[in-house]
Design an enzyme around this catalytic site. Structure first.
Site, PDB file in Angstrom:
ATOM      1  N   GLY A 135       0.768  -1.428  -0.100  1.00  0.00           N
ATOM      2  CA  GLY A 135      -0.599   0.007  -0.039  1.00  0.00           C
ATOM      3  C   GLY A 135       0.368   0.965  -0.099  1.00  0.00           C
ATOM      4  O   GLY A 135       1.803   1.127  -0.673  1.00  0.00           O
ATOM      5  N   SER A 136       0.667   2.414   1.098  1.00  0.00           N
ATOM      6  CA  SER A 136       1.096   3.637   0.588  1.00  0.00           C
ATOM      7  C   SER A 136       2.490   3.296   1.310  1.00  0.00           C
ATOM      8  O   SER A 136       2.894   5.221   1.104  1.00  0.00           O
ATOM      9  CB  SER A 136      -0.001   4.692   0.564  1.00  0.00           C
ATOM     10  N   THR A 137       2.892   2.938   1.950  1.00  0.00           N
ATOM     11  CA  THR A 137       4.248   2.806   2.607  1.00  0.00           C
ATOM     12  C   THR A 137       5.240   2.429   1.406  1.00  0.00           C
ATOM     13  O   THR A 137       6.349   3.268   1.849  1.00  0.00           O
ATOM     14  CB  THR A 137       4.079   1.556   3.550  1.00  0.00           C
ATOM     15  N   PHE A 138       4.433   2.109   0.074  1.00  0.00           N
ATOM     16  CA  PHE A 138       6.058   1.962  -1.089  1.00  0.00           C
ATOM     17  C   PHE A 138       5.701   3.486  -1.176  1.00  0.00           C
ATOM     18  O   PHE A 138       6.770   3.611  -1.514  1.00  0.00           O
ATOM     19  CB  PHE A 138       5.338   1.670  -2.113  1.00  0.00           C
ATOM     20  N   LYS A 139       5.093   4.576  -0.638  1.00  0.00           N
ATOM     21  CA  LYS A 139       5.140   5.446  -1.653  1.00  0.00           C
ATOM     22  C   LYS A 139       6.445   6.709  -0.304  1.00  0.00           C
ATOM     23  O   LYS A 139       7.319   8.235  -0.993  1.00  0.00           O
ATOM     24  CB  LYS A 139       4.350   6.755  -1.031  1.00  0.00           C
TER      25      LYS A 139
END
Length: 481
Positions: A218-222
């Site tokens: 999810g947005s931890t990839f950001k």
């Protein structure tokens, strides 16, 4: 010498040379393969009759071999087995061995090169060989605390590490199990117990979820998006970007929307800092078209994707897919599509940003101790990779302060403590379930710990209540706040 005697002498010499050659081959070339052959029960039975070394936490055994009146001279016993099962693994006559029991087997059985002279002395004195003990970097109190934060019935993992050394202070997961059930001497009983454990939903006694479960981040990839954007020189924290509620993925009719749990709708044009704090998705899709797939491939590889990491157990390599079209890339940069990571990988990402861009090799082993208490080896911190520059790491740290101060991670706030973190929620197909993440570190200006939490296949409300709030509790416990 007549011909008959000469022929007999030659035949005897040939047999002697053949015998010597065979013995030499077995002793010097085939011994290791033979001892590790799964069909070699004699070697396994021999090991079970020896005092296997202990696995220690805070100087106390969490796995040890004690004298037994049973089928073998010793019985492997695990203390607080559910707390440590995914670290120790099990040592079983009928189910083999896993995790540290497998990876450190040469040390624990006394067959490592470090104990060669001990074995030679024992050969002449008739004393039985003993295994060395392995002390872990785990903090026993912290391990117990984080394990208690994972509710029974959930699939959760929590890792706490030191960014400056790579030492792992806590690594706990549920569902867990009692390793003593698989260490029993009775093969039939061990097989029966294994059969029952394999039926537990979400549990495999053969896999440590923290290093073996691949999950969309999810947005931890950001975190990687931020690195890619800042390294390009085209973006800063103050860069204004379009922030529509939805975008159509390139070349498709599929629409991708902003994260529903943040406050993205408040600004249709926003700075990168606001977009990161609220975890908006749509600006990153546009950014991916600007930077291209190779940029993300390069950044993720520097952070460890696709690489083999040993802690010393093998970490399953995380995946950033190759040969992406523009639509697939747009989904990948928000941690969806076929992007898959372990909790250990996302902890390494936090460690790398925390440690000025240098990721230290994650490590569970503090030292190896001989039976006479000599220290045979001590682990020293090693750099795994330079993932980015200090300047970029510092800027990403500033951006990661945003979610905690005023964004999606406000429930991780600890008064007086400077925290950098990024949340993530990945969708699971068309189901109502998600994977709920947070990864970060504190204090942000002098990081002492990196914390990663993931709950798999959970509803959004429950998942979000177990990530940021639990990071807050862990940091309060670590820093006595």
């Amino acid at each position: 010498m007549n011909q008959a005697i000469r022929n007999t002498w030659i035949a005897v010499m040939l047999l002697f040379v053949l015998s010597l050659g065979s013995l030499s081959y077995v002793q010097f070339f085939a011994a290791k393969d033979l001892s590790e052959n799964a069909l070699n029960n004699r070697q396994l039975f021999k090991e079970f009759d020896l005092p296997r070394g202990a696995i220690l936490v805070d100087g106390k055994p969490i796995a040890e071999s004690v004298p037994s009146d049973g089928q073998f001279d010793y019985q492997r016993v695990y203390t607080d087995p559910e707390l440590y099962s995914h670290l120790t693994g099990f040592y079983s006559l009928s189910n083999s061995s896993t995790q540290l029991e497998s990876k450190m087997n040469d040390v624990l059985t006394g067959n490592s090169q470090d104990l060669f002279f001990d074995r030679m002395i024992n050969l002449f004195t008739g004393k039985a060989n003993e295994g060395a003990s392995v002390e872990l970097t785990i903090d026993g109190d912290l391990q117990k605390y984080v394990y208690g934060l994972i509710p029974d019935g959930t699939r959760g993992t929590i890792i706490v590490s030191e960014p400056k050394t790579g030492n792992i202070l806590a690594m706990a997961s549920k569902p867990s199990y009692d390793t003593n059930l698989l260490a029993v001497h009775s093969s039939s009983k061990a097989a029966d117990n294994m059969s029952k454990l394999l039926k537990v939903d979400g549990l495999s006694p053969y896999r440590n979820p923290a290093i073996g479960n691949l999950t969309a981040p999810g947005s931890t990839f950001k975190i990687f998006d931020m690195v890619a954007a800042l390294e390009s020189g085209k973006y800063t924290a103050d860069t204004m970007l379009d922030n529509p509620a939805k975008v159509t993925l390139p070349g498709t009719n599929t629409q991708l929307g902003n994260f529903y749990g943040g406050n993205c709708a408040a600004q249709t044009k926003a700075t990168l800092a606001f977009i990161v704090a609220q975890s908006c998705n749509t600006p990153f899709v546009k950014m991916s078209q600007d930077l291209g797939a190779e940029t993300y491939q390069d950044v993720t590889e520097r952070f460890g994707f696709g690489q083999q990491v040993e802690i010393p157990m093998s970490v399953v390599p995380s995946v950033f897919p190759s040969e992406l079209n523009a639509a697939q890339l747009g989904q990948s940069v928000i941690g969806q599509f076929d992007v898959k990571t372990t909790a250990m990988q996302m902890n390494m990402a936090a460690m790398g940003i925390a440690n000025d861009g240098v990721i230290m090799e994650p490590n569970l082993i503090k030292q190896v101790i001989a039976p006479d208490l000599r220290v045979l080896s001590e682990s020293k911190p090693k750099a795994f990779s330079t993932a980015t520059t200090k300047d970029v790491a510092d800027k990403v740290t500033d951006l990661m302060r945003g979610p905690v101060k005023s964004g999606t991670a406000v429930r991780a706030q600890v008064p007086g403590l400077d925290i950098a973190a990024k949340t993530g929620t990945s969708q699971i197909g068309d189901s109502d379930l998600v994977n709920s993440w947070i990864t970060g570190f504190a204090p942000a200006d002098d990081p002492q710990v990196a914390v990663t939490i993931v709950f798999e296949k959970i509803d959004f409300t429950t998942g979000s209540s177990l990530t940021s709030p639990n990071m807050k509790k862990i940091l309060e416990a670590v820093f006595n706040q």
